[in-house]
Design a protein around this motif. Structure first.
Motif, PDB file in Angstrom:
ATOM      1  N   GLY A 104      12.295 -16.987   4.807  1.00  0.00           N
ATOM      2  CA  GLY A 104      13.298 -17.066   5.896  1.00  0.00           C
ATOM      3  C   GLY A 104      14.029 -14.880   5.451  1.00  0.00           C
ATOM      4  O   GLY A 104      14.696 -14.862   5.366  1.00  0.00           O
ATOM      5  N   GLN A 105      11.996 -14.531   4.861  1.00  0.00           N
ATOM      6  CA  GLN A 105      12.996 -13.110   4.301  1.00  0.00           C
ATOM      7  C   GLN A 105      11.917 -12.103   5.392  1.00  0.00           C
ATOM      8  O   GLN A 105      11.474 -12.157   6.548  1.00  0.00           O
ATOM      9  N   THR A 106      12.598 -10.896   5.697  1.00  0.00           N
ATOM     10  CA  THR A 106      12.309  -9.807   6.775  1.00  0.00           C
ATOM     11  C   THR A 106      10.890  -9.054   6.045  1.00  0.00           C
ATOM     12  O   THR A 106      10.972  -8.985   5.260  1.00  0.00           O
ATOM     13  N   PHE A 107      10.183  -8.745   7.000  1.00  0.00           N
ATOM     14  CA  PHE A 107       9.086  -8.143   6.301  1.00  0.00           C
ATOM     15  C   PHE A 107       9.162  -7.000   5.282  1.00  0.00           C
ATOM     16  O   PHE A 107       8.102  -7.026   4.503  1.00  0.00           O
ATOM     17  N   TRP A 108      10.218  -6.050   6.268  1.00  0.00           N
ATOM     18  CA  TRP A 108      10.368  -5.462   3.801  1.00  0.00           C
ATOM     19  C   TRP A 108      11.123  -6.540   2.931  1.00  0.00           C
ATOM     20  O   TRP A 108      10.459  -6.116   2.108  1.00  0.00           O
ATOM     21  N   GLU A 109      11.569  -7.368   3.251  1.00  0.00           N
ATOM     22  CA  GLU A 109      12.196  -8.207   1.878  1.00  0.00           C
ATOM     23  C   GLU A 109      10.490  -8.793   1.740  1.00  0.00           C
ATOM     24  O   GLU A 109      10.719  -8.784  -0.063  1.00  0.00           O
ATOM     25  N   PHE A 110       9.832  -9.464   2.194  1.00  0.00           N
ATOM     26  CA  PHE A 110       8.782  -9.990   1.920  1.00  0.00           C
ATOM     27  C   PHE A 110       7.176  -8.680   0.958  1.00  0.00           C
ATOM     28  O   PHE A 110       7.296  -9.112   0.141  1.00  0.00           O
ATOM     29  N   VAL A 111       7.741  -7.248   1.197  1.00  0.00           N
ATOM     30  CA  VAL A 111       6.939  -6.659   0.912  1.00  0.00           C
ATOM     31  C   VAL A 111       7.288  -6.312  -0.435  1.00  0.00           C
ATOM     32  O   VAL A 111       6.541  -6.314  -1.976  1.00  0.00           O
ATOM     33  N   ASP A 112       8.838  -5.977  -0.277  1.00  0.00           N
ATOM     34  CA  ASP A 112       9.141  -5.567  -1.945  1.00  0.00           C
ATOM     35  C   ASP A 112       9.118  -6.220  -2.883  1.00  0.00           C
ATOM     36  O   ASP A 112       9.415  -6.126  -4.081  1.00  0.00           O
ATOM     37  N   SER A 113       9.103  -8.224  -2.457  1.00  0.00           N
ATOM     38  CA  SER A 113       9.286  -8.878  -3.207  1.00  0.00           C
ATOM     39  C   SER A 113       7.983  -8.505  -4.631  1.00  0.00           C
ATOM     40  O   SER A 113       7.855  -9.739  -5.471  1.00  0.00           O
ATOM     41  N   PHE A 114       6.901  -7.308  -4.104  1.00  0.00           N
ATOM     42  CA  PHE A 114       5.305  -7.961  -4.517  1.00  0.00           C
ATOM     43  C   PHE A 114       5.083  -6.347  -5.455  1.00  0.00           C
ATOM     44  O   PHE A 114       6.179  -5.333  -5.396  1.00  0.00           O
ATOM     45  N   SER A 115       4.337  -6.419  -7.184  1.00  0.00           N
ATOM     46  CA  SER A 115       4.331  -4.830  -7.477  1.00  0.00           C
ATOM     47  C   SER A 115       4.297  -4.430  -6.894  1.00  0.00           C
ATOM     48  O   SER A 115       3.590  -4.153  -5.898  1.00  0.00           O
ATOM     49  N   ASN A 116       4.479  -2.951  -6.990  1.00  0.00           N
ATOM     50  CA  ASN A 116       4.315  -0.876  -6.888  1.00  0.00           C
ATOM     51  C   ASN A 116       2.985  -0.852  -7.367  1.00  0.00           C
ATOM     52  O   ASN A 116       2.249  -0.165  -6.933  1.00  0.00           O
ATOM     53  N   GLU A 117       2.731  -1.731  -8.278  1.00  0.00           N
ATOM     54  CA  GLU A 117       1.487  -1.474  -8.849  1.00  0.00           C
ATOM     55  C   GLU A 117      -0.025  -2.488  -8.574  1.00  0.00           C
ATOM     56  O   GLU A 117      -0.126  -3.752  -8.339  1.00  0.00           O
ATOM     57  N   TYR A 118      -0.917  -1.663  -7.976  1.00  0.00           N
ATOM     58  CA  TYR A 118      -2.445  -2.270  -7.618  1.00  0.00           C
ATOM     59  C   TYR A 118      -3.302  -1.569  -7.859  1.00  0.00           C
ATOM     60  O   TYR A 118      -3.578  -0.488  -7.433  1.00  0.00           O
ATOM     61  N   GLU A 119      -4.756  -1.896  -7.886  1.00  0.00           N
ATOM     62  CA  GLU A 119      -6.057  -1.603  -8.482  1.00  0.00           C
ATOM     63  C   GLU A 119      -6.951  -1.776  -7.317  1.00  0.00           C
ATOM     64  O   GLU A 119      -7.539  -2.385  -7.349  1.00  0.00           O
ATOM     65  N   VAL A 120      -6.835   0.200  -6.865  1.00  0.00           N
ATOM     66  CA  VAL A 120      -7.817  -0.341  -5.515  1.00  0.00           C
ATOM     67  C   VAL A 120      -9.086  -0.817  -5.448  1.00  0.00           C
ATOM     68  O   VAL A 120      -9.453  -0.905  -6.362  1.00  0.00           O
ATOM     69  N   GLU A 121      -8.986  -2.077  -4.562  1.00  0.00           N
ATOM     70  CA  GLU A 121     -10.584  -3.086  -4.356  1.00  0.00           C
ATOM     71  C   GLU A 121     -11.704  -1.872  -4.746  1.00  0.00           C
ATOM     72  O   GLU A 121     -11.345  -0.250  -3.914  1.00  0.00           O
ATOM     73  N   LYS A 122     -13.074  -1.090  -5.662  1.00  0.00           N
ATOM     74  CA  LYS A 122     -13.866  -0.630  -5.484  1.00  0.00           C
ATOM     75  C   LYS A 122     -15.039  -0.679  -4.598  1.00  0.00           C
ATOM     76  O   LYS A 122     -15.128  -1.506  -4.012  1.00  0.00           O
ATOM     77  N   ILE A 123     -15.676  -0.277  -3.376  1.00  0.00           N
ATOM     78  CA  ILE A 123     -15.927   0.274  -2.528  1.00  0.00           C
ATOM     79  C   ILE A 123     -17.042   1.035  -2.269  1.00  0.00           C
ATOM     80  O   ILE A 123     -16.810   2.206  -2.933  1.00  0.00           O
ATOM     81  N   HIS A 124     -18.091   1.354  -1.781  1.00  0.00           N
ATOM     82  CA  HIS A 124     -18.842   1.739  -1.564  1.00  0.00           C
ATOM     83  C   HIS A 124     -18.748   2.828  -0.184  1.00  0.00           C
ATOM     84  O   HIS A 124     -18.133   2.479   1.122  1.00  0.00           O
ATOM     85  N   GLY A 125     -18.857   4.385  -0.236  1.00  0.00           N
ATOM     86  CA  GLY A 125     -18.525   4.590   0.411  1.00  0.00           C
ATOM     87  C   GLY A 125     -19.297   4.396   2.194  1.00  0.00           C
ATOM     88  O   GLY A 125     -18.602   4.899   3.113  1.00  0.00           O
ATOM     89  N   ASP A 126     -20.255   3.465   2.793  1.00  0.00           N
ATOM     90  CA  ASP A 126     -20.664   3.189   3.544  1.00  0.00           C
ATOM     91  C   ASP A 126     -20.568   1.842   3.979  1.00  0.00           C
ATOM     92  O   ASP A 126     -20.662   0.924   4.897  1.00  0.00           O
TER      93      ASP A 126
END
Length: 543
Positions: A163-185
């Protein structure tokens, strides 16, 4: 100001590396380069967003980082993980921008879709790339209601199962995130080609693509940190997503995103309102802007100092008009989905603009015109535009799970664009058409683009397309399909006048021996005329 020769001589990939946080040959995530690295300054603006109803939003890089972190956590909660593909079927919505960056943060791959696609086009791309999640809205989702889909769907204008809107759903999560380690290729984007022949192929854009394309962003567009950049291309296509959005963001500029249909008057309003300094659009848009009339245009206080164009050849009359009334020519750029923009007129230079020319090869790469054996042709001869891929610097990572198609596009280390050009005595490239569009008439090889450009200069012509029509005596003759401007009627007299016009302005062997007036042209979803369909029709009529 720097000359082109100096630009080529002074370019260094090692110097280019210093503009990026990651290592292009090691750990490198595009999301950090286009968002997080600029977020330390809480006042630095990333995006001005506006829709046709007048709703407005201003996003700083800091806000963009926090919201994309929340969205990354939301994607993980949805089950999206490193290596998964996420597709977007929306216009210039901020929900889409947030999701694109978040997909990169989780190590996923983004698949752009165009909102004008029908069900078959959508299903081919989502099935071929193995999409696990589609972000869209109810209107677009309705195209798929009768189909069996294997992916989850996330609607931005509907409620979640909780029953959440798009933004309500997104805002229910932490604004901290460890970006995934990815190779340049690793793949960041799978951009499907227009598909003028055969089914569209998924061209991979690597994460280090922002590094690989730096010469275009910095020199072709000449993006600077204090720029306000407005590009009109749709986010479903490579130029709109990569050149007009990812590129400026990677260099810390402000981007204007307008969610609404093209309207010349609205474009001028946006240019004035946001004090846009760099503007990029397709030739058709520039022609419509010119048609508004100089008296109307003069009512706006414009600050644009860089005009760029791409997608199709730009006719000289438009270039001259902008030079005369804006004090700056439109700088035409050429590229392909796979190669990026590799032949350009460079906004960083006060270079001579030759109306109708694609410009000069880009720094950092080897671009040649080659024959069918992969040997460079002499200046003045027509050859296929090819990119040397041997140094591994390109943004292109091949076709998604389709190595055979890649081999078909290669001669040794040369990637073949399928486009033909000539090079003049000053080194400028001139587009001659697609390799399969060349007309062979009485021993002459004729590129259709030059004929079309001349026809388009006539006051009666709005648009034209030129093909080779089978002919027993000459092999082929030049045939032109012409769409007329308002207030002109298709007559035999006008047909004769147009043929003579091209003959007198171009040459005795290139003019159209036959002209057919039409109401519309067959086009790809990205707006490119499909000459091969016109040619096929001519061939079938002889059977």
């Amino acid at each position: 100001m720097m000359r082109y020769e100096e630009l080529i001589q002074n370019f260094s990939w090692e110097e280019t590396r210093k503009h990026y946080e990651g290592n292009p040959d090691g750990e490198f995530n595009m999301a950090i380069e286009i968002c997080d690295k600029w977020a330390d300054d809480p006042k630095r603006i990333a995006i001005h967003w506006e829709d046709e109803s007048g709703n407005e939003e201003v996003w700083t890089y800091k806000e963009l980082k926090e919201k994309t972190n929340q969205m990354a956590n939301a994607l993980n909660a949805w089950g999206v993980k490193k290596g998964d593909r996420v597709a977007g079927l929306l216009g210039k919505d901020m929900e889409l921008i947030i999701t694109i960056i978040a997909t990169m943060k989780v190590g996923g791959t983004y698949v752009p879709l165009f909102t004008a696609f029908g069900p078959d086009a959508i299903m081919h791309r989502t099935s071929d790339s193995g999409v696990s999640l589609l972000l869209t809205n109810k209107e677009q989702k309705s195209k798929l209601d009768e189909l069996n889909t294997s992916f989850d769907t996330f609607l931005i204008d509907d409620l979640t199962k909780d029953g959440q809107t798009f933004w309500e759903f997104v805002d229910s999560f932490s604004n901290e995130y460890e970006v995934e380690k990815i190779h340049g290729d690793d793949p960041a984007i799978i951009q499907y080609t227009s598909g003028t022949t055969g089914l569209p192929k998924g061209a991979i854009v690597k994460h280090k693509g922002v590094y690989s394309l730096f010469p275009y962003f910095r020199y072709g567009l000449h993006v600077e940190e204090d720029d306000v950049f407005f590009g009109g291309a749709d986010l479903g296509w490579a130029y709109g997503l990569v050149a007009c959005t990812i590129g400026p963001l990677s260099l810390g500029a402000e981007v204007v995103l307008y969610h609404g249909p093209f309207n010349p008057e609205k474009v001028f309003q946006l240019l004035e309102k946001y004090q846009v300094t760099s503007f990029a659009y397709a030739p058709t848009a520039y022609r419509m802007m010119m048609a508004t009339g100089i008296d109307r245009i003069k009512q706006y206080n414009l600050k644009v100092r860089k005009f760029s164009s791409a997608g199709e050849p730009l006719d000289g009359e438009v270039v001259k008009f902008f030079k005369e009334h804006f004090g700056r020519e439109i700088y035409d750029h050429y590229g392909a989905t796979e190669t990026g923009m590799i032949v350009n007129n460079y906004n960083i230079l006060d270079m001579e603009i030759k109306p109708g020319s694609m410009g000069l090869p880009i720094p950092g790469y080897t671009i040649e015109l080659i024959d069918n054996q992969g040997i460079p042709v002499k200046k003045g001869e027509t050859g296929q535009i090819a990119l040397d891929t041997s140094d591994g610097k390109t943004a292109f990572g091949g076709y998604w799970e389709n190595p055979k198609k890649l081999q078909e596009k290669m001669i040794n280390n040369w990637f073949l664009t399928g486009d033909l050009a000539k090079q003049d005595e000053d080194g400028y490239f001139w587009f001659q058409g697609r390799a399969d569009d060349v007309i062979s008439s009485a021993g002459y090889r004729i590129g259709p683009t030059e004929v079309e450009a001349t026809l388009n200069e006539h006051a009666a012509v709005l648009e034209s397309a030129v093909v080779g029509k089978p002919d027993k005596a000459k092999g082929e003759i030049v045939k032109a399909f012409v769409l007329l401007n308002e207030n002109y009627e298709p007559t035999e007299e006008l047909e004769e006048e147009l043929s003579l016009y091209v003959r007198n302005k171009l040459s005795k062997h290139q003019y159209p021996r036959e002209i057919e007036f039409v109401e519309e042209f067959p086009k790809t979803q990205s707006g490119k005329t499909q000459r091969f369909l016109l040619k096929k029709r001519e061939q079938e009529q002889l059977r």
